[in-house]
Design a protein around this motif. Structure first.
Motif, PDB file in Angstrom:
ATOM      1  N   GLU A 125       0.840  -1.494  -0.207  1.00 60.75           N
ATOM      2  CA  GLU A 125      -0.275  -0.209  -0.577  1.00 60.75           C
ATOM      3  C   GLU A 125       0.903   1.572  -0.413  1.00 60.75           C
ATOM      4  N   GLY A 126       1.661   1.203   0.808  1.00 61.81           N
ATOM      5  CA  GLY A 126       3.172   2.355   0.725  1.00 61.81           C
ATOM      6  C   GLY A 126       3.829   2.883  -0.375  1.00 61.81           C
ATOM      7  N   SER A 127       3.805   1.157  -1.352  1.00 58.44           N
ATOM      8  CA  SER A 127       4.715   2.169  -2.516  1.00 58.44           C
ATOM      9  C   SER A 127       3.390   1.898  -3.239  1.00 58.44           C
ATOM     10  N   ILE A 128       2.343   1.799  -3.412  1.00 61.08           N
ATOM     11  CA  ILE A 128       1.298   2.695  -4.164  1.00 61.08           C
ATOM     12  C   ILE A 128       1.113   3.921  -4.404  1.00 61.08           C
ATOM     13  N   LYS A 129       1.210   4.971  -3.035  1.00 65.28           N
ATOM     14  CA  LYS A 129       1.134   5.805  -2.302  1.00 65.28           C
ATOM     15  C   LYS A 129       1.787   6.622  -2.379  1.00 65.28           C
ATOM     16  N   LYS A 130       3.356   6.620  -2.107  1.00 65.40           N
ATOM     17  CA  LYS A 130       4.312   7.707  -1.853  1.00 65.40           C
ATOM     18  C   LYS A 130       5.614   6.594  -2.384  1.00 65.40           C
ATOM     19  N   THR A 131       6.766   7.233  -2.755  1.00 62.98           N
ATOM     20  CA  THR A 131       8.149   7.036  -3.067  1.00 62.98           C
ATOM     21  C   THR A 131       8.642   6.658  -1.695  1.00 62.98           C
ATOM     22  N   SER A 132       9.687   5.607  -2.017  1.00 66.18           N
ATOM     23  CA  SER A 132      10.772   5.747  -0.928  1.00 66.18           C
ATOM     24  C   SER A 132      11.329   6.865  -0.610  1.00 66.18           C
ATOM     25  N   LYS A 133      11.286   7.989  -1.228  1.00 67.62           N
ATOM     26  CA  LYS A 133      11.685   9.394  -0.927  1.00 67.62           C
ATOM     27  C   LYS A 133      11.082   9.769  -0.099  1.00 67.62           C
ATOM     28  N   GLU A 134       9.715  10.100  -0.436  1.00 68.95           N
ATOM     29  CA  GLU A 134       8.359  10.910  -0.076  1.00 68.95           C
ATOM     30  C   GLU A 134       8.325  10.162   2.018  1.00 68.95           C
ATOM     31  N   VAL A 135       8.445   8.790   1.804  1.00 66.19           N
ATOM     32  CA  VAL A 135       8.181   8.382   3.065  1.00 66.19           C
ATOM     33  C   VAL A 135       9.867   8.379   4.218  1.00 66.19           C
ATOM     34  N   VAL A 136      11.045   8.420   3.581  1.00 68.18           N
ATOM     35  CA  VAL A 136      11.862   9.076   3.959  1.00 68.18           C
ATOM     36  C   VAL A 136      12.344   9.953   5.068  1.00 68.18           C
ATOM     37  N   THR A 137      11.905  10.933   4.267  1.00 67.77           N
ATOM     38  CA  THR A 137      11.092  12.503   4.416  1.00 67.77           C
ATOM     39  C   THR A 137      10.867  12.296   5.602  1.00 67.77           C
ATOM     40  N   GLU A 138       9.063  12.701   5.641  1.00 68.46           N
ATOM     41  CA  GLU A 138       8.292  12.069   6.768  1.00 68.46           C
ATOM     42  C   GLU A 138       9.178  11.507   7.701  1.00 68.46           C
ATOM     43  N   ILE A 139       9.848  10.687   7.922  1.00 64.01           N
ATOM     44  CA  ILE A 139      10.557   9.300   8.864  1.00 64.01           C
ATOM     45  C   ILE A 139      11.555  10.590   9.913  1.00 64.01           C
ATOM     46  N   ILE A 140      12.243  11.108   8.477  1.00 61.77           N
ATOM     47  CA  ILE A 140      13.447  12.654   9.097  1.00 61.77           C
ATOM     48  C   ILE A 140      12.287  13.672  10.350  1.00 61.77           C
ATOM     49  N   SER A 141      11.133  13.925   9.196  1.00 59.07           N
ATOM     50  CA  SER A 141      10.894  15.411  10.328  1.00 59.07           C
ATOM     51  C   SER A 141      10.006  15.120  11.112  1.00 59.07           C
ATOM     52  N   SER A 142       9.635  13.344  11.443  1.00 60.94           N
ATOM     53  CA  SER A 142       8.949  12.749  12.874  1.00 60.94           C
ATOM     54  C   SER A 142      10.436  12.952  14.057  1.00 60.94           C
ATOM     55  N   VAL A 143      11.057  13.296  13.562  1.00 55.29           N
ATOM     56  CA  VAL A 143      12.001  12.819  14.522  1.00 55.29           C
ATOM     57  C   VAL A 143      13.097  14.252  15.380  1.00 55.29           C
ATOM     58  N   GLN A 144      13.282  15.063  16.294  1.00 56.15           N
ATOM     59  CA  GLN A 144      13.253  16.065  16.858  1.00 56.15           C
ATOM     60  C   GLN A 144      15.164  15.864  16.707  1.00 56.15           C
ATOM     61  N   VAL A 145      15.561  16.843  16.337  1.00 55.46           N
ATOM     62  CA  VAL A 145      17.016  17.051  16.151  1.00 55.46           C
ATOM     63  C   VAL A 145      17.691  17.880  17.637  1.00 55.46           C
ATOM     64  N   PRO A 146      18.087  16.679  17.913  1.00 55.83           N
ATOM     65  CA  PRO A 146      18.668  17.153  19.792  1.00 55.83           C
ATOM     66  C   PRO A 146      19.404  18.758  19.198  1.00 55.83           C
ATOM     67  N   VAL A 147      19.730  19.109  20.369  1.00 54.16           N
ATOM     68  CA  VAL A 147      20.191  20.564  20.504  1.00 54.16           C
ATOM     69  C   VAL A 147      21.797  20.276  21.242  1.00 54.16           C
ATOM     70  N   GLU A 148      23.037  20.920  19.973  1.00 55.17           N
ATOM     71  CA  GLU A 148      23.937  20.754  20.573  1.00 55.17           C
ATOM     72  C   GLU A 148      24.968  20.874  21.257  1.00 55.17           C
ATOM     73  N   GLU A 149      25.120  20.302  22.048  1.00 55.48           N
ATOM     74  CA  GLU A 149      25.760  20.440  23.023  1.00 55.48           C
ATOM     75  C   GLU A 149      27.456  20.200  23.742  1.00 55.48           C
ATOM     76  N   GLY A 150      27.889  19.338  22.799  1.00 55.16           N
ATOM     77  CA  GLY A 150      28.757  18.544  22.685  1.00 55.16           C
ATOM     78  C   GLY A 150      28.945  17.817  21.437  1.00 55.16           C
ATOM     79  N   ALA A 151      29.809  16.856  21.508  1.00 56.98           N
ATOM     80  CA  ALA A 151      30.649  16.129  19.859  1.00 56.98           C
ATOM     81  C   ALA A 151      30.103  14.727  20.037  1.00 56.98           C
ATOM     82  N   VAL A 152      30.188  13.571  19.730  1.00 58.10           N
ATOM     83  CA  VAL A 152      30.813  12.968  19.423  1.00 58.10           C
ATOM     84  C   VAL A 152      31.734  12.309  18.541  1.00 58.10           C
ATOM     85  N   LYS A 153      33.428  11.524  19.170  1.00 60.46           N
ATOM     86  CA  LYS A 153      33.938  11.608  17.875  1.00 60.46           C
ATOM     87  C   LYS A 153      34.042  10.243  17.006  1.00 60.46           C
TER      88      LYS A 153
END
Length: 97
Positions: free
Chosen positions: A69-97
């Protein structure tokens, strides 16, 4: 912080209703390595959540399998965009090496 964001994205890819098969552990490692390479090219020895967010569409698009059903409605790129926008980006305090 960065690793939690990465894990949240992976989890969201597996729980999206239009995704049959989400990003695998190997896909997660591929994204982490791509982010490390991006940081290195930019002269940094750490990755940021923005590195992950920028590269996730490039790595995820061919690593997820949509439901019928998903492949009929949307492309993988559209779904990935939804996934990325659904997760909040953390505020940068420190960094990981």
């Amino acid at each position: 912080m960065v690793t939690e964001y990465l894990l949240d994205l992976i989890k969201a890819s597996r729980e999206h209703p239009e995704v049959e098969l989400g990003v695998s552990p190997r896909g997660m490692l591929a994204l982490m390595r791509a982010a490390q390479a991006k940081a290195y090219i930019q002269g940094r020895d750490y990755i940021t959540p923005e590195d992950i967010k920028t590269l996730a569409p490039l790595v995820f698009t061919h690593r997820i399998i949509l439901t019928m059903e998903g492949s009929i409605k949307k492309t993988s790129k559209e779904v990935v965009t939804e996934i990325i926008s659904s997760v909040q980006v953390p505020v940068e305090e420190g960094a990981v090496k």
